[in-house]
Scaffold this active site. Sequence first.
Site: not given
Ligand code: NAD
Length: 497
Positions: A184, A259, A293, A391
């Site tokens: 997804k 992550e 991240c 963040e």
């Molecule tokens: P997000 O949590 O909004 O979304 C991530 C994914 O989760 C998307 O595909 C989204 O559609 C899905 N999602 C959202 N709500 C959901 C739910 N209720 N159930 C299942 N899936 C759901 O994050 P984002 O804004 O896309 O990404 C940015 C974040 O990701 C930042 O906090 C960043 O630090 C983190 N990040 C972490 C790493 C790591 O390896 N630690 C790497 C990259 C990004």
Amino acid sequence: MSEHYVPENLPSTIQHYIDGQFVDSLDGETFDVLDPVTNKPYAQGAAGKKADVDQAVQAATRAFTEGPWPRMKPRERATVLNRIADAVVAQEDRLAEMETFDTGLPITQARGQARRAAENFRFFADLIVAQHDNAFKVPGSQLNYVNRKPKGVAGLITPWNTPFMLESWKLAPALASGCTVVLKPAEFTPLSASLWAEIFEDAGLPQGVFNMVNGIGEEAGDALVKHPDVPLISFTGESNTGKLIFRNCAEHLKGMSMELGGKSPAVVFDDADLDAAIDSTLFGVFSLNGERCTAGSRILVQRSVYDEFLEKYAARAKNVVVGDPHDPKTQVGALVHPEHYEKVMSYVELGKEEGRLLAGGGRPEGLEEGNYVAPTVFADVKPDARIFQEEIFGPVVAITPFETEEEALELANNTRYGLAAYIWTNDLKRAHTFAQAVDSGMVWLNSHNVRDLRSPFGGVKASGLGHEGGYRSIDFYTDQQAVHITLGDVHTPKFGA
Ligand code: NAD
């Protein structure tokens, strides 16, 4: 501003890919996909719901229980994975321009991410061929060995910041392990993910092994998390989303790898190579538009070099080239989406109250539309400031002075996050003592984020749960069944004899 580059032959619809076919959502619903430079919709993404996820999981389950993939020899799977890597490399130009168009990441950095995606496949191809498992002998009485088995249908949920690379980071080990998958992708950036289907098909991945459902997190992502036939979820995204997914996985006792977000410190001691520290701490927070991240978004600088650091750092930040993501000279492009742009801009405004603005502070001159934020530097930021604690995920950095090593450690650990830490010092003893005391899953000494694929990746505290990377990823996607064999006569207490 020069004319905005639009890649040729962009799709106008971005569909799901289920059981070897590109398909629309069963209810026909779609969502807008925007280009971050104009913020105009350029495509309609299929808005997957529970019914679409059900079909994808059914296909993946069939491919797992009846198909050849989980039963193939590691070398055979590795051959397919290497062909995937070759195809990614061969398509680097196309892939990078699509990624840049969809995410707003600078083109030179999108190319780097494409190469890293290929490397992920090659790495896990090598790893499964070299994979060995434990066998233990108890002389004369028992032999025990580990029978490693793929867990089943893996649910992979990814964010928008480096979409193709982060998808590869999950797809490669999941497929290498013999799992089948439902991906997804993030709804802000579904474009590059649509390339996987053809790459996998051409490489010979059997039908139904890879499935993809696009859509909104709360709908498509949620349905995948709650599906009873998906025994494990690998999630990368925000910490709050991670918490919610964690709760939803608990119902089915699913395997989880999380992550999550970060607010990583870069600590600069007065004995450090200051110029090298400035290069790296600039790159560490402004590369990938700051949407990273592991960004070193809190810089802690020892008081004796604080003023010199600030002066040099701010001058460089003002010089960072912000512009059209497709221009190879661009160092910071456009943020992914207007909603995210508003969030980052609100922190920029807040920062003007919480810190001393040294560079940036809003939209760069000459870029009147699109999600552009000038690299923004705040100094004298107090540890209780929101821009120190939260963040921001954009090109915004908070700089704070410290006097002693103890104070630096206290400041470094003073957040809910614990993903990465960067330490700049030439004192060997201090470097290691500090590295081992800092609450973070990963530490870089005298470097920005450069990672060997064999090493663990992941965070502590609110930055994640579990470590992937190298064989740890294979451990996540497989079960290690212990088989115990009795040698000679079995010695059993004779109950009731
Ligand atoms: P997000 O949590 O909004 O979304 C991530 C994914 O989760 C998307 O595909 C989204 O559609 C899905 N999602 C959202 N709500 C959901 C739910 N209720 N159930 C299942 N899936 C759901 O994050 P984002 O804004 O896309 O990404 C940015 C974040 O990701 C930042 O906090 C960043 O630090 C983190 N990040 C972490 C790493 C790591 O390896 N630690 C790497 C990259 C990004």
